[in-house]
Design an enzyme around this catalytic site. Structure first.
Site, PDB file in Angstrom:
ATOM      1  N   GLY A   1      41.744  61.494  28.244  1.00  0.00           N
ATOM      2  CA  GLY A   1      43.043  61.893  28.775  1.00  0.00           C
ATOM      3  C   GLY A   1      44.173  61.660  27.793  1.00  0.00           C
TER       4      GLY A   1
ATOM      5  CG  PHE B   1      45.322  53.400  44.812  1.00  0.00           C
ATOM      6  CD1 PHE B   1      44.763  54.569  45.270  1.00  0.00           C
ATOM      7  CD2 PHE B   1      44.641  52.675  43.845  1.00  0.00           C
ATOM      8  CE1 PHE B   1      43.542  55.012  44.771  1.00  0.00           C
ATOM      9  CE2 PHE B   1      43.436  53.107  43.342  1.00  0.00           C
ATOM     10  CZ  PHE B   1      42.879  54.277  43.796  1.00  0.00           C
TER      11      PHE B   1
ATOM     12  CG  ASP C   1      33.652  53.350  18.969  1.00  0.00           C
ATOM     13  OD1 ASP C   1      32.812  52.434  18.971  1.00  0.00           O
ATOM     14  OD2 ASP C   1      33.487  54.419  19.580  1.00  0.00           O
TER      15      ASP C   1
ATOM     16  CD  GLN D   1      41.780  46.252  36.967  1.00  0.00           C
ATOM     17  OE1 GLN D   1      41.636  47.455  36.842  1.00  0.00           O
ATOM     18  NE2 GLN D   1      42.894  45.719  37.426  1.00  0.00           N
TER      19      GLN D   1
ATOM     20  CG  HIS E   1      37.264  48.600  40.349  1.00  0.00           C
ATOM     21  ND1 HIS E   1      36.806  48.609  41.640  1.00  0.00           N
ATOM     22  CD2 HIS E   1      38.229  49.540  40.287  1.00  0.00           C
ATOM     23  CE1 HIS E   1      37.464  49.527  42.329  1.00  0.00           C
ATOM     24  NE2 HIS E   1      38.333  50.109  41.527  1.00  0.00           N
TER      25      HIS E   1
ATOM     26  CG  LEU F   1      35.077  53.106  40.009  1.00  0.00           C
ATOM     27  CD1 LEU F   1      35.607  51.694  40.087  1.00  0.00           C
ATOM     28  CD2 LEU F   1      35.957  53.957  39.110  1.00  0.00           C
TER      29      LEU F   1
ATOM     30  CD  GLU G   1      42.790  49.456  44.132  1.00  0.00           C
ATOM     31  OE1 GLU G   1      42.306  49.214  43.013  1.00  0.00           O
ATOM     32  OE2 GLU G   1      43.978  49.271  44.399  1.00  0.00           O
TER      33      GLU G   1
ATOM     34  NE  ARG H   1      41.651  48.814  40.757  1.00  0.00           N
ATOM     35  CZ  ARG H   1      41.635  49.909  40.010  1.00  0.00           C
ATOM     36  NH1 ARG H   1      41.586  49.812  38.701  1.00  0.00           N
ATOM     37  NH2 ARG H   1      41.659  51.092  40.570  1.00  0.00           N
TER      38      ARG H   1
ATOM     39  CG  HIS I   1      37.436  49.325  36.163  1.00  0.00           C
ATOM     40  ND1 HIS I   1      36.634  50.438  36.233  1.00  0.00           N
ATOM     41  CD2 HIS I   1      38.666  49.724  36.578  1.00  0.00           C
ATOM     42  CE1 HIS I   1      37.352  51.467  36.673  1.00  0.00           C
ATOM     43  NE2 HIS I   1      38.595  51.069  36.869  1.00  0.00           N
TER      44      HIS I   1
ATOM     45  CD  GLU J   1      39.957  50.877  29.060  1.00  0.00           C
ATOM     46  OE1 GLU J   1      39.594  51.969  29.515  1.00  0.00           O
ATOM     47  OE2 GLU J   1      39.320  49.818  29.227  1.00  0.00           O
TER      48      GLU J   1
ATOM     49  NE  ARG K   1      43.923  50.137  34.593  1.00  0.00           N
ATOM     50  CZ  ARG K   1      43.325  50.774  35.608  1.00  0.00           C
ATOM     51  NH1 ARG K   1      44.046  51.324  36.573  1.00  0.00           N
ATOM     52  NH2 ARG K   1      42.010  50.838  35.663  1.00  0.00           N
TER      53      ARG K   1
ATOM     54  CB  SER L   1      44.166  53.500  33.875  1.00  0.00           C
ATOM     55  OG  SER L   1      43.493  54.040  34.978  1.00  0.00           O
ATOM     56  CG  LEU L   2      43.709  58.354  36.125  1.00  0.00           C
ATOM     57  CD1 LEU L   2      43.349  59.095  37.407  1.00  0.00           C
ATOM     58  CD2 LEU L   2      42.957  58.959  34.951  1.00  0.00           C
TER      59      LEU L   2
END
Lengths: 252, 584
Positions: free
Chosen positions: B15, B116, B221, B240, B242, B252, B255, B286, B353, B383, B394, B399-400
Site C-alpha cells: 500500500g 473499532f 528487509d 503489536q 493482535h 488474523l 478486530e 489491542r 502482527h 510499516e 497502534r 496502519s491502512l
C-alpha cells in the site's frame, strides 16, 4: 452479564497425530534439467496441515532446491496456485485431511503459462491480459468533493468479482486458454466484470472494443473449470456470461 | 550487471509503495522495485478498515481521532504526526473512493463506517463508528485499487527484484542517497539503480516470531538494510500482538468482528473484558486485549484441551451479518480450524502482527540519521517507518491509514526533491557488498540449515519476547539470538543455481530477521517500564519520568571490533495532550 456457553457448540479437539504423507512433485530446475520429471518426497504431517506446510517442510528439511512462490499463507495473496492431484488450488488453502493420502499427492505447476522452475511459472502473459481489459475505474463528469454516492444494491451488483486475488487458478484451468494462446482468460473477464457492473464506471464503450475482439469474451465455452478452480468462490463463468450479455445488449 | 537510472526509486509495492508511486510517477521518472508481484503484498491481508472522521453515520471529528491515536499509543506518539495523519485521513479515504475502491455503503449511499478498538467519541466516552470498510477485505481492496491505478497511470514496476543494499555517498561530509542494489530473482543478476530519491516501503518483520499473522515474505528487509548502513531504528521494542489470531495458527481474524458485536469469552463463557476495560470492553486497544487474554490463560481460565486459548463468540450475531460483513474470517475459521463461527465459538490467541517501530522519519517521511538530521534523498513510509504515529501501540485501522497518508507524502516529497537536485555519484564498488553477500551464501559449505535456525529464532522469540517480557526472558532471547547469529555464519544452501533461487532468498531474509530480533530484544531489555505493546512484568507501570522517550538503536562497533547494539533516546513530540493514566 454472564454468557451462556451451554447453548453453543464448544469445539472438541482430538489429539492430532502426524502421519507420513508422500508427495509426487513435478520438478524442473532450469540450471540442471533438460526436461521436467517426477520426484517423491515423504514428510510427517498433521491432518490440518496445509499442502504449503508440506512444501515448506520438504524445502527446509529434504531438498532446498524445491522452488515455489508463496507469501501470505492463508489464501489472500494469490502466490501459490498449483495443480494438486490434478486440480488447480492454492497450496495454502488445501489441507491434508481433504486429500487421499493413501496414494502420493501429485503437485504440478499450473498449466498454460511457461514453466520457469518447479512450481514457478512466468506470470507476465497473465498480467498482460489483465492490463488489457482496462482494470480500473473510468469515471465520467466532474470529480465530487466528497465520495461518489452508490446504493448498497449497486455495490452488491459487482461484489463477487471484487474478491479476485489474481492467482491465475481460473485462467490456467481453462481449456481454451491452454490451446488458444490469445484468449484473455477468465481472470481478465472477472476484472472486466468488476468494472462494467460498477455503477460509478463509464468505461463500457472502451472496454467493449477490447472484449468484443475475436480473442475476447466470445472464446469462452462455458466449461465451468474456472468456477470450480476459483479459491475465492467467485462465480467466474456466470460473470463471463454477464459480460457477454452486456456486450450483446450494449448495456449493463 | 545492468545499471538503471531513475529520478525516484520506490522499494516495495504494498500500500505505501504504490500510494507513493501514484504521486511520484506523475511528477518524476519513477520505478518501483518489489520482491513480490505487487498484488502479493501483505496490505492485502488487512481486513477491518481504515479510520477517518468522515462522520457519515454519527458525529465525529479528526481531533477525537488524534486523541484516540495518542492515548492508544500510550503517549509515546509524536503528536504533530498523529494530528497530520488524522486530519489527512478524510481525504485519504475519499481519494481511494475516487480511485474506485468499493467501500460498503450506508442506506444513503455514503461510505459506511463501523466501530473499532480504541476509537471513541469525545475523548473516550463510548465507541464511535469511524472505520471505513469493505466487508473484511479492506486491505485487499486497497491493494487492488492502488495496483489498478498504477496500471492506469503506467507506473513502471520491476517485479521480483529483491533490493539488498542501499547506496549512500557523501556530500560535504554527510551521507546522501545515491541508489540501491537489487537481485533479480528470475536470473540471479545484480542490478544497480541510481536515483535521486529512494523511498523504502518494504513493510514489517513479523517472521521473527513463530505465531504471526504476517506473510512468509515479511522479513524486515528494508529495516535490515538501513540498519546495516549504520542508520538508526526507532522503538523496536514496541511490537503489536493482535488479540485474535486463529489459535495455534496465528491467521488474523479482524478486530472488526468485535466491531460488529463479537465478544471474547474464557473457558467458562465469561465476557472477561468487562473486568479489564469496563467502558469499551471488547473494543479496548489491542495491547490491553492481548494482555487480558494471556492473563486469562495464565490464571487457568483458558479453553481447549490445553487451556491455552480463549474464544471469539459471534454466535449471537445474525448469520446474515456475519456472512456479509465478515465473510473472509468466517471462511478462515471454517477452512483452517473446521469451526463455523455462525454456530460455534472460535479459538483465538494473540499473534505477532505489527511493528510500531522502524526506520525513523519526520512527518515529511525523510529518514533520520540521528535525532536531528535527515539523509537527503532517503524516505520511508508504512510499516517499515516510525514517524511515530503509533507510539507504543497502534490502534486498529491506523496502519491502512498510515500507508495512505504517509505513502502519499513520501511520493510527493521524493519527487519534488528529485526535481530539485542532480544525481549523486554512486560510491566506489557499489555492488561489491551485495555480490559478496550472495556469493558467501551460495558457496557456503557449513552444516547449518536456514529452516532450522529460523525455527529456533521463532521459538525463542515466541517464548521470551512476546506479549509479556521480563529481564530474564529477554536475556534468554538475546543469548539465543546471538548464538543463532553465530550458527548463521555457518549456514549453507542447497540450491546453487542462478534462476529463481528461493533457497538463497530465504537465507538472505533470515540474516535480516536475526539482526532485527537482536535489536528488538536489546531495545526491550533497556526499557524498564510497561507501556503499550511492551509489557514488562518486572516493571509493570509506565514510567514517564525515565522513559517518556523514543529508543534509537544504532549498529556500532566497540574498541575490540565487536559489533553491538548502541541505544540512544529521542524526545517525544507533545502538542495538545498531556500524558494521563490510560483507562478504557
Amino acid at each position: 452479564m454472564a454468557a451462556v456457553v451451554e447453548e453453543t457448540v464448544v469445539p472438541e479437539t482430538e489429539v492430532p497425530v502426524a502421519t507420513d504423507v508422500t508427495f509426487r512433485i513435478r520438478r524442473f530446475l532450469p540450471d540442471v534439467d533438460e526436461d521436467a520429471h517426477w520426484e517423491d518426497y515423504t514428510v510427517a504431517l498433521f491432518p490440518t496441515d496445509r499442502v504449503l506446510t508440506a512444501l515448506e517442510k520438504i524445502k527446509g528439511e529434504l531438498d532446498g532446491t524445491l522452488s515455489f512462490r508463496r507469501s501470505c499463507g492463508h489464501g489472500i495473496c494469490g502466490s501459490d496456485a498449483m495443480r494438486i492431484n490434478g486440480r488447480n488450488r492454492l497450496a495454502c488453502k488445501t489441507l491434508v485431511k481433504d486429500l487421499d493420502i493413501k496414494k502420493p499427492i501429485t503437485v504440478e505447476p499450473i498449466k498454460g503459462l511457461p514453466v520457469e522452475k518447479d512450481m514457478i511459472v512466468d506470470m507476465e502473459p497473465f498480467f498482460a491480459a489483465y492490463r488489457q481489459v482496462l482494470p480500473f475505474l473510468i469515471p465520467e463528469g466532474h470529480e465530487p468533493t466528497r465520495e461518489r454516492l452508490q446504493s448498497a444494491e449497486d455495490r452488491a451488483r459487482f461484489d463477487d468479482t471484487t474478491k479476485c486475488i489474481l492467482c491465475a487458478a481460473c485462467t490456467t484451468s481453462c481449456p481454451v486458454y491452454w490451446t488458444d494462446g490469445q484468449y484473455f482468460g477468465p481472470a481478465a473477464m472477472v476484472a472486466a466484470h468488476r468494472f462494467i457492473f460498477d455503477s460509478r464506471d463509464s468505461g463500457f464503450e472502451q472496454r467493449l472494443e477490447v472484449l468484443n475482439d475475436k480473442e475476447g469474451v466470445w472464446r469462452c465455452r462455458t466449461t465451468f473449470n474456472c468456477t470450480d478452480a476459483c479459491p475465492r468462490g467467485i462465480q467466474v463463468t456466470k460473470a463471463i456470461q454477464e459480460v457477454k450479455r452486456a456486450l450483446i445488449f450494449r448495456r449493463v | 550487471m545492468q545499471t538503471h537510472t531513475f529520478d525516484v526509486i520506490i522499494v516495495g509495492a504494498g500500500g505505501a509503495g504504490m500510494r507513493a508511486a501514484l504521486e511520484s510517477s506523475t511528477r518524476a521518472r519513477t520505478a518501483v522495485l518489489t520482491k513480490l508481484y505487487p498484488t502479493r503484498s501483505h496490505t492485502g491481508a488487512a481486513q477491518g478498515g481504515m479510520c477517518a472522521a468522515l462522520a457519515n453515520v454519527e458525529e465525529d471529528n479528526w481531533e477525537w481521532h488524534t486523541f484516540d491515536t495518542v492515548k492508544g499509543g500510550d503517549y509515546l506518539v509524536d503528536q504533530d504526526a498523529a494530528e497530520i495523519m488524522c486530519r489527512e485521513a478524510i481525504d485519504a479515504v475519499l481519494d481511494l473512493e475516487k480511485m474506485g475502491l468499493p467501500f460498503n455503503r450506508t442506506p444513503e449511499g455514503r461510505i459506511d463506517q463501523r466501530r473499532f478498538g480504541g476509537h471513541t467519541r469525545n475523548h473516550g466516552e463510548a465507541a464511535v463508528r469511524r472505520s471505513c470498510y469493505a466487508a473484511d477485505r479492506t486491505g485487499h481492496m486497497i491493494l487492488q485499487t492502488l495496483y489498478q491505478n498504477c496500471i492506469k497511470e503506467g507506473v513502471e514496476f520491476f517485479n521480483e527484484f529483491y533490493v539488498l543494499d542501499l547506496l549512500l555517498n557523501e556530500e560535504s561530509g554527510e551521507p546522501v542517497a545515491a541508489g540501491v542494489v537489487a537481485y533479480e530473482l528470475a536470473t540471479g543478476e545484480i542490478h544497480l539503480f541510481q536515483a535521486k530519491s529512494i523511498v523504502f516501503a518494504t513493510g514489517g518483520y513479523g517472521k521473527v516470531w513463530k505465531t504471526t499473522s504476517n506473510a512468509h515474505t515479511l522479513t524486515g528487509d528494508g529495516m535490515g538494510i538501513v540498519w546495516r548502513k549504520g542508520l538508526p531504528l526507532e522503538d523496536m521494542e514496541f511490537y503489536q500482538f493482535h488479540p485474535t489470531g486463529l489459535a495455534g495458527l496465528g491467521v488474523l481474524l479482524t478486530e472488526g468482528a468485535r466491531g460488529e458485536g463479537g465478544i471474547l469469552r474464557n473457558a467458562s463463557g465469561e465476557r472477561f473484558m468487562e473486568r479489564y476495560a469496563p467502558t469499551i470492553k471488547d473494543l479496548a486497544p489491542r495491547d490491553m486485549v492481548a494482555r487480558a487474554m494471556v492473563q486469562e490463560v495464565r490464571e487457568g481460565r483458558g479453553a481447549g484441551p490445553n487451556k491455552d486459548y480463549v474464544y471469539l463468540d459471534l454466535t449471537h450475531l445474525p448469520a446474515e451479518q456475519v456472512e456479509t460483513k465478515l465473510p473472509d474470517i468466517t471462511e478462515f475459521a471454517r477452512t483452517y480450524l473446521g469451526v463455523d463461527p455462525i454456530t460455534e465459538l472460535v479459538p483465538v490467541f494473540p499473534t505477532a502482527h505489527y511493528a510500531m517501530g522502524g526506520v525513523p522519519t519526520n512527518v515529511e517521511t525523510e529518514v533520520l540519521r540521528d535525532n536531528e538530521h535527515v539523509v537527503p534523498g532517503l524516505y520511508a513510509a508504512g510499516e517499515v517507518a516510525c514517524v511515530s504515529v503509533h507510539g507504543a501501540n497502534r490502534l486498529g485501522t491506523n496502519s491502512l491509514l498510515d500507508i495512505n497518508v504517509f505513502g502519499r507524502r513520501a511520493g510527493i516529497a521524493a519527487a519534488e526533491y528529485a526535481n530539485s537536485v542532480e544525481h549523486v555519484d554512486l560510491p566506489g564498488d557499489p555492488q561489491g557488498a551485495t555480490i559478496a553477500l550472495v556469493e558467501r551464501l551460495r558457496s557456503g559449505t557449513g552444516s547449518e540449515r536456514v529452516a532450522a535456525i529460523r525455527k529456533d529464532m521463532q521459538d525463542t522469540m515466541d517464548m521470551n519476547a512476546q506479549v509479556y517480557r521480563t529481564e530474564a526472558t529477554l536475556k534468554q532471547a538475546l543469548g539465543d539470538v546471538q548464538e543463532l547469529k553465530r550458527r548463521f555464519a555457518n549456514v549453507s544452501i542447497q540450491d546453487k543455481g542462478t534462476r529463481y533461487n528461493t533457497d538463497l532468498i530465504e537465507a538472505i531474509e533470515l540474516g535480516f530477521l536475526l539482526d532485527l530480533a537482536e535489536v528488538t530484544v536489546v531495545s526491550a531489555l533497556e526499557r524498564k517500564e510497561s507501556r503499550g505493546g511492551h509489557a514488562r512484568e518486572d516493571y509493570p507501570n509506565r514510567d514517564d519520568v525515565n522513559f517518556m522517550r523514543h529508543t534509537m538503536a544504532y549498529k556500532s562497533t566497540d574498541i575490540s571490533g565487536e559489533e553491538y547494539v548502541r541505544l540512544d533516546y529521542k524526545p517525544v513530540v507533545t502538542t495538545r495532550y498531556e500524558p494521563m493514566e490510560r483507562k478504557y
